[in-house]
Design a protein around this motif. Structure first.
Motif, PDB file in Angstrom:
ATOM      1  N   ILE A   1       1.080  -0.919  -0.171  1.00 50.65           N
ATOM      2  CA  ILE A   1       0.358  -0.135   0.128  1.00 50.65           C
ATOM      3  C   ILE A   1       0.750   1.357   0.192  1.00 50.65           C
ATOM      4  N   THR A   2       0.412   2.499  -0.940  1.00 49.53           N
ATOM      5  CA  THR A   2       1.185   3.218  -1.158  1.00 49.53           C
ATOM      6  C   THR A   2       0.565   4.026  -1.387  1.00 49.53           C
ATOM      7  N   TYR A   3       0.877   5.450  -0.761  1.00 51.83           N
ATOM      8  CA  TYR A   3      -0.317   6.741  -0.582  1.00 51.83           C
ATOM      9  C   TYR A   3      -0.005   7.399  -2.470  1.00 51.83           C
ATOM     10  N   LEU A   4      -0.705   7.884  -3.031  1.00 49.17           N
ATOM     11  CA  LEU A   4      -0.428   8.941  -4.041  1.00 49.17           C
ATOM     12  C   LEU A   4      -0.815   9.804  -4.071  1.00 49.17           C
ATOM     13  N   GLY A   5      -1.809  10.344  -3.259  1.00 50.86           N
ATOM     14  CA  GLY A   5      -2.059  12.055  -2.968  1.00 50.86           C
ATOM     15  C   GLY A   5      -3.595  12.177  -2.009  1.00 50.86           C
ATOM     16  N   THR A   6      -3.879  13.472  -1.964  1.00 46.31           N
ATOM     17  CA  THR A   6      -5.307  13.359  -1.088  1.00 46.31           C
ATOM     18  C   THR A   6      -5.829  15.229  -2.196  1.00 46.31           C
ATOM     19  N   PHE A   7      -7.669  14.528  -2.326  1.00 46.00           N
ATOM     20  CA  PHE A   7      -7.498  15.676  -3.431  1.00 46.00           C
ATOM     21  C   PHE A   7      -9.161  16.128  -2.628  1.00 46.00           C
ATOM     22  N   ARG A   8      -9.836  16.958  -2.735  1.00 40.64           N
ATOM     23  CA  ARG A   8     -10.904  17.592  -1.879  1.00 40.64           C
ATOM     24  C   ARG A   8     -11.431  18.203  -3.213  1.00 40.64           C
ATOM     25  N   ASP A   9     -13.452  17.561  -2.777  1.00 40.57           N
ATOM     26  CA  ASP A   9     -14.059  18.624  -3.711  1.00 40.57           C
ATOM     27  C   ASP A   9     -15.218  18.353  -2.826  1.00 40.57           C
ATOM     28  N   GLN A  10     -16.434  19.468  -3.563  1.00 42.17           N
ATOM     29  CA  GLN A  10     -17.594  19.717  -3.318  1.00 42.17           C
ATOM     30  C   GLN A  10     -17.996  17.488  -2.990  1.00 42.17           C
ATOM     31  N   ALA A  11     -18.595  17.160  -2.065  1.00 39.84           N
ATOM     32  CA  ALA A  11     -19.379  15.839  -1.743  1.00 39.84           C
ATOM     33  C   ALA A  11     -20.181  15.749  -2.866  1.00 39.84           C
ATOM     34  N   HIS A  12     -20.313  14.676  -3.460  1.00 43.02           N
ATOM     35  CA  HIS A  12     -21.724  14.462  -4.911  1.00 43.02           C
ATOM     36  C   HIS A  12     -22.769  13.883  -3.780  1.00 43.02           C
ATOM     37  N   GLY A  13     -23.822  15.109  -3.929  1.00 41.99           N
ATOM     38  CA  GLY A  13     -25.314  14.917  -4.010  1.00 41.99           C
ATOM     39  C   GLY A  13     -25.111  14.956  -2.111  1.00 41.99           C
ATOM     40  N   MET A  14     -24.499  15.548  -1.279  1.00 42.05           N
ATOM     41  CA  MET A  14     -24.215  16.634  -1.214  1.00 42.05           C
ATOM     42  C   MET A  14     -25.006  17.850  -0.504  1.00 42.05           C
ATOM     43  N   PRO A  15     -25.338  18.697   0.713  1.00 44.15           N
ATOM     44  CA  PRO A  15     -25.324  19.935   0.146  1.00 44.15           C
ATOM     45  C   PRO A  15     -24.426  20.792  -0.426  1.00 44.15           C
ATOM     46  N   GLU A  16     -24.321  21.830  -0.229  1.00 46.91           N
ATOM     47  CA  GLU A  16     -23.375  22.906  -1.527  1.00 46.91           C
ATOM     48  C   GLU A  16     -22.546  23.134   0.541  1.00 46.91           C
ATOM     49  N   GLY A  17     -21.745  23.259   0.202  1.00 44.80           N
ATOM     50  CA  GLY A  17     -19.923  23.332   1.222  1.00 44.80           C
ATOM     51  C   GLY A  17     -19.846  22.153   2.482  1.00 44.80           C
ATOM     52  N   VAL A  18     -20.003  21.216   1.972  1.00 49.40           N
ATOM     53  CA  VAL A  18     -20.058  19.671   2.184  1.00 49.40           C
ATOM     54  C   VAL A  18     -18.878  18.603   1.112  1.00 49.40           C
TER      55      VAL A  18
ATOM     56  N   LYS B   1     -11.641  10.060 -21.098  1.00 50.49           N
ATOM     57  CA  LYS B   1     -12.590  10.858 -21.602  1.00 50.49           C
ATOM     58  C   LYS B   1     -14.443  10.651 -20.903  1.00 50.49           C
ATOM     59  N   ASP B   2     -14.193   9.408 -19.837  1.00 51.89           N
ATOM     60  CA  ASP B   2     -15.664   9.299 -18.996  1.00 51.89           C
ATOM     61  C   ASP B   2     -15.247   9.756 -18.038  1.00 51.89           C
ATOM     62  N   LYS B   3     -14.565  10.438 -18.307  1.00 52.57           N
ATOM     63  CA  LYS B   3     -14.941  11.032 -16.203  1.00 52.57           C
ATOM     64  C   LYS B   3     -15.872  11.656 -16.084  1.00 52.57           C
ATOM     65  N   GLU B   4     -16.578  12.456 -16.682  1.00 52.84           N
ATOM     66  CA  GLU B   4     -17.906  12.789 -16.621  1.00 52.84           C
ATOM     67  C   GLU B   4     -18.752  12.251 -15.863  1.00 52.84           C
ATOM     68  N   LYS B   5     -18.543  10.699 -16.037  1.00 53.16           N
ATOM     69  CA  LYS B   5     -19.725   9.836 -15.738  1.00 53.16           C
ATOM     70  C   LYS B   5     -19.210  10.011 -13.506  1.00 53.16           C
ATOM     71  N   SER B   6     -18.410   9.852 -13.344  1.00 53.00           N
ATOM     72  CA  SER B   6     -18.404  10.146 -11.947  1.00 53.00           C
ATOM     73  C   SER B   6     -17.987  11.511 -11.518  1.00 53.00           C
ATOM     74  N   SER B   7     -18.082  11.442  -9.845  1.00 55.67           N
ATOM     75  CA  SER B   7     -18.241  12.209  -8.926  1.00 55.67           C
ATOM     76  C   SER B   7     -17.426  13.222  -9.410  1.00 55.67           C
TER      77      SER B   7
ATOM     78  N   GLN C   1     -12.985  12.990 -10.636  1.00 52.87           N
ATOM     79  CA  GLN C   1     -12.989  14.018 -11.807  1.00 52.87           C
ATOM     80  C   GLN C   1     -11.299  15.239 -11.799  1.00 52.87           C
ATOM     81  N   ILE C   2     -11.099  15.147 -10.150  1.00 51.54           N
ATOM     82  CA  ILE C   2     -10.189  15.559  -9.776  1.00 51.54           C
ATOM     83  C   ILE C   2      -9.001  15.261 -10.151  1.00 51.54           C
ATOM     84  N   ILE C   3      -8.913  14.307  -9.326  1.00 46.39           N
ATOM     85  CA  ILE C   3      -8.432  12.601  -9.265  1.00 46.39           C
ATOM     86  C   ILE C   3      -8.255  12.227 -10.596  1.00 46.39           C
TER      87      ILE C   3
END
Length: 132
Positions: free
Chosen positions: A62-79, A109-115, A119-121
């Motif tokens: 198990i190897t660390y790659l990175g940490t990414f943040r964005d709006q949580a899919h399906g949650m209220p704005e700001g989560v 090219k499939d990234k729009e299907k993802s949370s 998409q950032i990842i």
């Protein structure tokens, strides 16, 4: 601001990455999930991947790659969701576990299907030359 802390397993093969769709959902998510009380990242990731994909991650790989943040899919704005990503080798055969309806191989090219955070990842994986 509320933040959801999640772990993700990045598995790339032939310039595509593994993704999953949970039962009753229309969005794809990189496999992983939340840790339970007292679990390390490695313990939680290993447990979640076993539940979702029926495989065993090899702990010493198990190897660390990175940490990414964005709006949580399906949650209220700001989560926000914080996704800590790892790579790892595994044993077993990847199959959809109890909560997973579909296991797929995707590329940039499939990234729009993802949370949103996925998409950032996906953009990062593309920029790193890891996926097409």
């Amino acid at each position: 601001m509320k933040e959801i802390d999640k772990l993700a397993w990045i598995y790339i093969k032939d310039k595509q990455f593994l993704s999953t769709r949970s039962k009753g959902k229309d969005t794809y998510y990189i496999p992983g999930g939340k840790r339970e009380v007292g679990e390390s990242d490695e313990q939680a990731l290993t447990r979640e991947i076993k539940e979702e994909l029926t495989i065993d991650l090899t702990p010493e790989s198990i190897t660390y790659l990175g940490t990414f943040r964005d709006q949580a899919h399906g949650m209220p704005e700001g989560v926000q969701v914080k996704m800590t990503c790892y790579e790892a080798e595994f044993t077993g055969e990847i199959q959809a576990g109890s909560e997973i309806e579909e296991v797929v191989w995707l590329n940039h090219k499939d990234k729009e299907k993802s949370s949103p955070v996925d998409q950032i990842i996906i953009d990062w994986l593309k920029a790193e030359g890891r996926i097409e």
